[in-house]
Scaffold this active site. Sequence first.
Site, PDB file in Angstrom:
ATOM      1  CB  SER A 220      -1.440   4.281  -0.794  1.00  0.00           C
ATOM      2  OG  SER A 220      -0.497   5.103  -0.172  1.00  0.00           O
TER       3      SER A 220
ATOM      4  CD  GLU B 276       3.046  -1.001   3.743  1.00  0.00           C
ATOM      5  OE1 GLU B 276       2.561   0.118   3.472  1.00  0.00           O
ATOM      6  OE2 GLU B 276       2.609  -2.058   3.282  1.00  0.00           O
TER       7      GLU B 276
ATOM      8  CG  HIS C 205       3.079   1.654   0.183  1.00  0.00           C
ATOM      9  ND1 HIS C 205       2.223   1.694   1.254  1.00  0.00           N
ATOM     10  CD2 HIS C 205       2.597   2.560  -0.715  1.00  0.00           C
ATOM     11  CE1 HIS C 205       1.270   2.580   1.035  1.00  0.00           C
ATOM     12  NE2 HIS C 205       1.466   3.116  -0.162  1.00  0.00           N
TER      13      HIS C 205
END
Length: 299
Positions: free
Chosen positions: A137, A231, A261
């Site tokens: 991320s 996502e 995610h």
Amino acid sequence: MSAEERQAARGMMQKSEVGRSPKEQRAGFDELFANRPLGDDVTLAERTIGGVPALDVRVEGADAAGVILYLHGGGYVIGSARTGANLAAPLSRRSGVPAVSLEYRLAPEHPFPAGIHDALAAYRELADQQVVIAGDSAGGGLALATLIAARAEGLPMPAGVVLFSPWTDVALTGPSIDARSDYDPLFSRAAMEESAELYLGGADPRNELASPVLADLKGLPPLLVQVGTAEVLLDDSLRLVARAAEQEVDVSLDVIAGAPHVFQYFAGLLPEADEALDHAATFIKNRLAATRTRSGAAG
């Protein structure tokens, strides 16, 4: 992954609430992730790298040459070296390569580019070793920004980079930010805008270190990118891979249909999560072996 398994994985997530303070966000994230069991074969030890706090993620038997520098996710606002260990440990276990998880500074107390400075300082200290950088991320975006900053400084590139659902565009220009919002069980544009504002602290979101998908990627090491289709950050990966390929960077992409995610967190529950970690570990081993071969030939 069956349709039922995909739905179950997404059902284990809760849409991020907008308007909570960073303190509240951190407490909720830590409650979920800061105490997850890592396995009886894992020991964590505090250390510093380049003056930055970190955790050595020591997995029994993971003593191969090289090191994995892991950068945790959390929108640049939450997360820690301990939450990063949740993915650093299985990567180390599966690859046999020692790992270290970095405690880089977080926004809004330390906005852009403080985290990049920390990651670069750590990488600078490790750069005389064989290194693979990995991150999820925001940690994936930070990994790319670190490469760009290291390249500008003339540092050698790492052997490779592993990116799990990387956030590469804090300007939020990817179509999937809106197109996938109803499908994504975790994030919305509003949530991403909130994190981006806290992180940037007024800086230009199109700065190449803030949004490395917009950067010149020439000369970067081989990349492995893994992302799910459920996502809003799907296009952050797809555009990154296309740009890297156009600029002659070796890049591999794993897209898992219906996966949320950073689906690698579901290892042991979803076969695709285990397969993704296995692929990432193989990539790490192969990249480090290739680097050793080139170093031997040069010597």
